[in-house]
Write a protein that holds these residues in place. Structure first.
Motif, PDB file in Angstrom:
ATOM      1  N   THR A  57       0.864  -1.234  -0.047  1.00 61.29           N
ATOM      2  CA  THR A  57      -0.021  -0.172  -0.115  1.00 61.29           C
ATOM      3  C   THR A  57       0.907   1.115   0.083  1.00 61.29           C
ATOM      4  O   THR A  57       1.795   1.367   0.886  1.00 61.29           O
ATOM      5  CB  THR A  57      -0.750   0.095   1.098  1.00 61.29           C
ATOM      6  OG1 THR A  57      -1.744  -1.109   1.061  1.00 61.29           O
ATOM      7  CG2 THR A  57      -1.802   1.175   1.171  1.00 61.29           C
ATOM      8  N   SER A  68       0.689   4.164   0.589  1.00 64.66           N
ATOM      9  CA  SER A  68       0.790   5.186   1.976  1.00 64.66           C
ATOM     10  C   SER A  68       1.369   4.522   3.170  1.00 64.66           C
ATOM     11  O   SER A  68       1.659   5.157   4.183  1.00 64.66           O
ATOM     12  CB  SER A  68      -0.750   5.471   2.129  1.00 64.66           C
ATOM     13  OG  SER A  68      -1.505   4.400   2.456  1.00 64.66           O
ATOM     14  N   ARG A  69       1.709   3.162   2.868  1.00 63.93           N
ATOM     15  CA  ARG A  69       2.180   2.517   4.159  1.00 63.93           C
ATOM     16  C   ARG A  69       3.683   2.950   4.520  1.00 63.93           C
ATOM     17  O   ARG A  69       4.535   2.665   3.637  1.00 63.93           O
ATOM     18  CB  ARG A  69       2.195   0.876   4.258  1.00 63.93           C
ATOM     19  CG  ARG A  69       2.469   0.134   5.190  1.00 63.93           C
ATOM     20  CD  ARG A  69       2.142  -1.254   5.420  1.00 63.93           C
ATOM     21  NE  ARG A  69       2.117  -2.016   4.136  1.00 63.93           N
ATOM     22  CZ  ARG A  69       1.046  -2.843   3.975  1.00 63.93           C
ATOM     23  NH1 ARG A  69       0.599  -3.456   4.945  1.00 63.93           N
ATOM     24  NH2 ARG A  69       1.016  -3.570   2.739  1.00 63.93           N
ATOM     25  N   GLU A  70       3.640   3.225   5.716  1.00 62.93           N
ATOM     26  CA  GLU A  70       5.056   3.648   6.375  1.00 62.93           C
ATOM     27  C   GLU A  70       5.427   2.714   7.341  1.00 62.93           C
ATOM     28  O   GLU A  70       6.870   2.781   7.573  1.00 62.93           O
ATOM     29  CB  GLU A  70       5.083   5.214   6.731  1.00 62.93           C
ATOM     30  CG  GLU A  70       4.786   6.221   5.941  1.00 62.93           C
ATOM     31  CD  GLU A  70       4.713   7.760   6.421  1.00 62.93           C
ATOM     32  OE1 GLU A  70       5.163   7.716   7.833  1.00 62.93           O
ATOM     33  OE2 GLU A  70       4.419   8.487   5.819  1.00 62.93           O
TER      34      GLU A  70
END
Length: 305
Positions: A177, A179-181
């Motif tokens: 994903t 946006s996954r940090e």
């Protein structure tokens, strides 16, 4: 029968100068003290070592035999002391070390290259071993020290941490994903996992964390070496769980290295020795150089994507 080095030195001085007076000047003692020491040596051996005349002191046959042995002994001693001096100055010597593959394939080559440039007279040999075999090699003294992950038990070993190595998830773009940090351990249980084989120390640590939370991984493939895990992850076959030190500096667009949280996972990288074993000057220098390289953030390999 014991003859100390000081007495042997006095004997050599008398034999080589042919005079108690001159020998006294050489060994910085009184003439009477030199004469007494030679007399005590003769009494200890039960043999006369010198013919004494008013003008000169001459060796007996037995004295000649002792002179040859004494010269060889002193030469061997001086050679040994010279080697120790060179070792202390790191001019010559041999250093055997062991290292786990994840560090041997990444940070260690650059460290060893720098060490050999600075100390070309030191011959370094390396055994690349998994953690359990590394500890056995240290216990057998096959290596002076090891480089590997710290473990919960100390036993007969001493662990000197020199770096913290975060554990990351290498996630293919198809499973990611944008946006996954970060990713949790629970998130990872819902994805196909690529994992080190059971012999790796990291595998055991992960299994303990999963068991503590009632979780389990869906392990699709198990490998022995980090580059294989990276290659499988790049092909989209799963998420590789790897120490940061093993992750290539250039991943390209098909992979992303994501920190693991809940819990945040990391391992300690340690210099491992037998308990009570003091490192040689060369070993200490190499260990310090390794710690400095990790401290400058030079721990990952640089591979083309």
């Amino acid at each position: 029968m014991q003859v100390n080095l000081r007495t042997l030195g006095v004997f050599l001085a008398v034999a080589e100068t042919g005079s108690f007076r001159k020998a006294a000047d050489v060994v910085h003692r009184s003439q009477s003290a030199v004469s007494m020491q030679i007399k005590q040596l003769e009494e200890q051996l039960g043999l006369p070592l010198f013919h004494r005349t008013t003008r000169r002191v001459l060796l007996t046959r037995e004295g000649e035999l002792l002179l040859g042995s004494a010269r060889r002994a002193m030469a061997a001693l001086e050679d040994g002391l010279g080697q120790l001096r060179d070792a202390a100055a790191m001019q010559t010597g041999h250093l055997a070390l062991g290292c786990v593959p994840s560090v041997a394939a990444t940070a260690l080559p650059g460290v060893l290259a720098a060490f050999q440039r600075d100390f070309p007279g030191i011959r370094v040999t390396l055994l690349e071993l998994p953690s359990e075999d590394l500890l056995q090699a240290i216990a057998r003294q096959d290596v002076e020290f090891g480089i590997g992950p710290g473990v919960a038990f100390a036993g007969d070993f001493a662990f000197r941490p020199f770096a913290r190595d975060p554990i990351l998830a290498l996630v293919p773009a198809a499973l990611d994903t944008p946006s996954r940090e970060a990713i949790t351990l629970a998130d990872l249980t819902r994805l196909p996992i690529l994992m080190y084989a059971r012999s790796a120390a990291l595998r055991g640590n992960l299994e303990r964390e999963l068991a503590a939370r009632g979780l389990a991984f869906d392990i699709r493939y198990e490998m022995l070496h980090a580059p294989t895990l990276v290659a499988f992850a790049k092909a989209g076959l799963g998420v590789a769980i790897l120490p940061k030190v093993t992750i290539p500096a250039r991943l390209g667009t098909r992979l992303r290295a994501v920190p693991i949280i809940e819990p945040r996972l990391e391992r300690s990288l340690d210099v491992i020795t037998r308990r009570g074993h003091a490192l040689s000057p060369a070993a200490r220098q190499l260990a310090d150089l390794l710690a400095a390289r990790f401290g400058r953030g030079e721990a990952s390999i640089d591979l083309e994507s």
